[in-house]
Design a protein around this motif. Structure first.
Motif, PDB file in Angstrom:
ATOM      1  N   PRO A 140      12.298   2.726  -2.516  1.00  0.00           N
ATOM      2  CA  PRO A 140      13.583   2.639  -3.219  1.00  0.00           C
ATOM      3  C   PRO A 140      14.020   3.955  -3.863  1.00  0.00           C
ATOM      4  O   PRO A 140      15.187   4.123  -4.195  1.00  0.00           O
ATOM      5  CB  PRO A 140      13.337   1.564  -4.281  1.00  0.00           C
ATOM      6  N   LYS A 141      13.091   4.913  -3.983  1.00  0.00           N
ATOM      7  CA  LYS A 141      13.440   6.189  -4.620  1.00  0.00           C
ATOM      8  C   LYS A 141      13.824   7.252  -3.602  1.00  0.00           C
ATOM      9  O   LYS A 141      14.858   7.893  -3.724  1.00  0.00           O
ATOM     10  CB  LYS A 141      12.284   6.673  -5.486  1.00  0.00           C
ATOM     11  N   CYS A 142      12.984   7.458  -2.565  1.00  0.00           N
ATOM     12  CA  CYS A 142      13.242   8.555  -1.627  1.00  0.00           C
ATOM     13  C   CYS A 142      13.748   8.077  -0.265  1.00  0.00           C
ATOM     14  O   CYS A 142      14.261   8.870   0.511  1.00  0.00           O
ATOM     15  CB  CYS A 142      11.988   9.409  -1.434  1.00  0.00           C
ATOM     16  N   GLY A 143      13.593   6.793   0.048  1.00  0.00           N
ATOM     17  CA  GLY A 143      14.103   6.257   1.306  1.00  0.00           C
ATOM     18  C   GLY A 143      13.170   6.411   2.492  1.00  0.00           C
ATOM     19  O   GLY A 143      13.568   6.129   3.619  1.00  0.00           O
ATOM     20  N   LYS A 144      11.930   6.835   2.274  1.00  0.00           N
ATOM     21  CA  LYS A 144      10.991   6.999   3.380  1.00  0.00           C
ATOM     22  C   LYS A 144      10.547   5.631   3.902  1.00  0.00           C
ATOM     23  O   LYS A 144      10.328   4.703   3.130  1.00  0.00           O
ATOM     24  CB  LYS A 144       9.761   7.802   2.930  1.00  0.00           C
ATOM     25  N   ASP A 145      10.391   5.532   5.226  1.00  0.00           N
ATOM     26  CA  ASP A 145       9.902   4.313   5.849  1.00  0.00           C
ATOM     27  C   ASP A 145       8.422   4.169   5.513  1.00  0.00           C
ATOM     28  O   ASP A 145       7.590   4.966   5.948  1.00  0.00           O
ATOM     29  CB  ASP A 145      10.113   4.372   7.360  1.00  0.00           C
ATOM     30  N   LEU A 146       8.070   3.173   4.740  1.00  0.00           N
ATOM     31  CA  LEU A 146       6.689   2.990   4.286  1.00  0.00           C
ATOM     32  C   LEU A 146       5.779   2.464   5.387  1.00  0.00           C
ATOM     33  O   LEU A 146       4.565   2.464   5.227  1.00  0.00           O
ATOM     34  CB  LEU A 146       6.655   2.057   3.072  1.00  0.00           C
ATOM     35  N   ASN A 147       6.329   2.041   6.526  1.00  0.00           N
ATOM     36  CA  ASN A 147       5.512   1.646   7.676  1.00  0.00           C
ATOM     37  C   ASN A 147       4.877   2.868   8.338  1.00  0.00           C
ATOM     38  O   ASN A 147       3.854   2.756   9.005  1.00  0.00           O
ATOM     39  CB  ASN A 147       6.357   0.886   8.706  1.00  0.00           C
ATOM     40  N   GLU A 148       5.493   4.036   8.165  1.00  0.00           N
ATOM     41  CA  GLU A 148       4.985   5.275   8.765  1.00  0.00           C
ATOM     42  C   GLU A 148       4.005   5.986   7.854  1.00  0.00           C
ATOM     43  O   GLU A 148       3.433   6.991   8.234  1.00  0.00           O
ATOM     44  CB  GLU A 148       6.160   6.196   9.098  1.00  0.00           C
ATOM     45  N   GLY A 149       3.842   5.509   6.637  1.00  0.00           N
ATOM     46  CA  GLY A 149       2.936   6.132   5.672  1.00  0.00           C
ATOM     47  C   GLY A 149       3.540   6.077   4.285  1.00  0.00           C
ATOM     48  O   GLY A 149       4.735   5.852   4.118  1.00  0.00           O
ATOM     49  N   SER A 150       2.715   6.302   3.287  1.00  0.00           N
ATOM     50  CA  SER A 150       3.213   6.234   1.911  1.00  0.00           C
ATOM     51  C   SER A 150       3.889   7.554   1.530  1.00  0.00           C
ATOM     52  O   SER A 150       3.668   8.589   2.140  1.00  0.00           O
ATOM     53  CB  SER A 150       2.076   5.901   0.951  1.00  0.00           C
ATOM     54  N   CYS A 151       4.694   7.481   0.492  1.00  0.00           N
ATOM     55  CA  CYS A 151       5.399   8.679   0.018  1.00  0.00           C
ATOM     56  C   CYS A 151       4.761   9.163  -1.277  1.00  0.00           C
ATOM     57  O   CYS A 151       3.822   8.558  -1.783  1.00  0.00           O
ATOM     58  CB  CYS A 151       6.884   8.361  -0.177  1.00  0.00           C
ATOM     59  N   GLU A 152       5.294  10.230  -1.831  1.00  0.00           N
ATOM     60  CA  GLU A 152       4.735  10.840  -3.036  1.00  0.00           C
ATOM     61  C   GLU A 152       5.403  10.322  -4.309  1.00  0.00           C
ATOM     62  O   GLU A 152       5.123  10.824  -5.391  1.00  0.00           O
ATOM     63  CB  GLU A 152       4.898  12.365  -2.958  1.00  0.00           C
ATOM     64  N   CYS A 153       6.253   9.319  -4.186  1.00  0.00           N
ATOM     65  CA  CYS A 153       6.966   8.803  -5.367  1.00  0.00           C
ATOM     66  C   CYS A 153       6.027   8.008  -6.261  1.00  0.00           C
ATOM     67  O   CYS A 153       5.040   7.438  -5.803  1.00  0.00           O
ATOM     68  CB  CYS A 153       8.119   7.902  -4.935  1.00  0.00           C
ATOM     69  N   ASP A 154       6.359   7.951  -7.536  1.00  0.00           N
ATOM     70  CA  ASP A 154       5.585   7.174  -8.505  1.00  0.00           C
ATOM     71  C   ASP A 154       5.868   5.696  -8.255  1.00  0.00           C
ATOM     72  O   ASP A 154       6.993   5.228  -8.415  1.00  0.00           O
ATOM     73  CB  ASP A 154       5.993   7.565  -9.927  1.00  0.00           C
ATOM     74  N   GLN A 155       4.851   4.949  -7.850  1.00  0.00           N
ATOM     75  CA  GLN A 155       5.010   3.538  -7.500  1.00  0.00           C
ATOM     76  C   GLN A 155       4.600   2.600  -8.628  1.00  0.00           C
ATOM     77  O   GLN A 155       4.629   1.384  -8.459  1.00  0.00           O
ATOM     78  CB  GLN A 155       4.177   3.208  -6.247  1.00  0.00           C
ATOM     79  N   THR A 156       4.216   3.151  -9.785  1.00  0.00           N
ATOM     80  CA  THR A 156       3.802   2.281 -10.884  1.00  0.00           C
ATOM     81  C   THR A 156       5.030   1.629 -11.498  1.00  0.00           C
ATOM     82  O   THR A 156       6.053   2.274 -11.717  1.00  0.00           O
ATOM     83  CB  THR A 156       3.043   3.067 -11.971  1.00  0.00           C
ATOM     84  N   SER A 157       4.918   0.359 -11.766  1.00  0.00           N
ATOM     85  CA  SER A 157       6.022  -0.346 -12.410  1.00  0.00           C
ATOM     86  C   SER A 157       5.626  -0.608 -13.863  1.00  0.00           C
ATOM     87  O   SER A 157       4.535  -1.126 -14.130  1.00  0.00           O
ATOM     88  CB  SER A 157       6.329  -1.650 -11.686  1.00  0.00           C
ATOM     89  N   PRO A 158       6.488  -0.249 -14.797  1.00  0.00           N
ATOM     90  CA  PRO A 158       6.140  -0.421 -16.210  1.00  0.00           C
ATOM     91  C   PRO A 158       6.093  -1.910 -16.580  1.00  0.00           C
ATOM     92  O   PRO A 158       6.739  -2.736 -15.959  1.00  0.00           O
ATOM     93  CB  PRO A 158       7.254   0.306 -16.952  1.00  0.00           C
ATOM     94  N   ASP A 159       5.346  -2.192 -17.607  1.00  0.00           N
ATOM     95  CA  ASP A 159       5.254  -3.553 -18.119  1.00  0.00           C
ATOM     96  C   ASP A 159       6.628  -3.943 -18.663  1.00  0.00           C
ATOM     97  O   ASP A 159       7.193  -3.222 -19.498  1.00  0.00           O
ATOM     98  CB  ASP A 159       4.190  -3.608 -19.218  1.00  0.00           C
TER      99      ASP A 159
END
Length: 175
Positions: A140-159
């Motif tokens: 949702p941040k950089c638009g990379k297809d996550l099926n091809e591999g993970s991206c460098e974006c912060d994936q932590t979701s705050p409480d």
């Protein structure tokens, strides 16, 4: 393609088989425009059953490219056309509306095969289209297809309970 029904209606018990090519290259609806990848001719069988009633049987298939709901890759989606209906040609348009018979592919003495195929696609439109069962979608941040591999974006979701405190800190940040 329009098929003239006047010849069928003239002789009771007459049967006519027509192989109608599908000429649409795109399927247009309120959902958007979807390209047709593959189309097979629609085999239409028309039978005059008497008293101005025509039995219409149609079989065929068409394949559309519909984007995956998660990653937006085109997914080939096949739609089967398999209709068997009897149409009372004596009934007026108003009578059909009263009977909730919304056949819009028969006008006067013509059968519109393209409209018939269009209706079948709309009726059988899937609720969800996925390229594969475990599609990961896009970031949702950089638009990379996550099926091809993970991206460098912060994936932590705050409480979510800390949302108020994080709003306070974001408003009073020093530059």
């Amino acid at each position: 393609m329009l098929i003239d029904l006047s010849e069928i209606l003239s002789i009771e018990g007459k049967t006519q088989v027509v192989e109608a090519p599908v000429s649409m290259d795109f399927f247009q609806s309120k959902l958007g425009s979807f390209p047709v990848i593959e189309k097979k001719p629609i085999c239409v069988t028309l039978v005059n059953t008497g008293k101005k009633v025509v039995k219409i049987e149609a079989k065929g298939s068409i394949v559309l490219a519909i984007p995956c709901d998660k990653c937006l890759k085109d997914v080939p989606t096949e739609f089967e056309v398999d209709i068997s209906e009897e149409i009372d040609m004596k009934a007026s348009r108003e009578d059909r509306i009263k009977d909730l018979d919304e056949i819009n592919y028969v006008t006067g003495c013509s059968l519109d095969v393209e409209q018939l195929v269009h209706n079948e696609i709309l009726i059988h439109w899937p609720l969800r289209v996925l390229c594969k069962e475990n599609c990961r979608g896009i970031c949702p941040k950089c638009g990379k297809d996550l099926n091809e591999g993970s991206c460098e974006c912060d994936q932590t979701s705050p409480d979510p309970r800390m949302a108020v405190i994080s709003d306070i800190f974001s408003k009073f940040k020093e530059v």
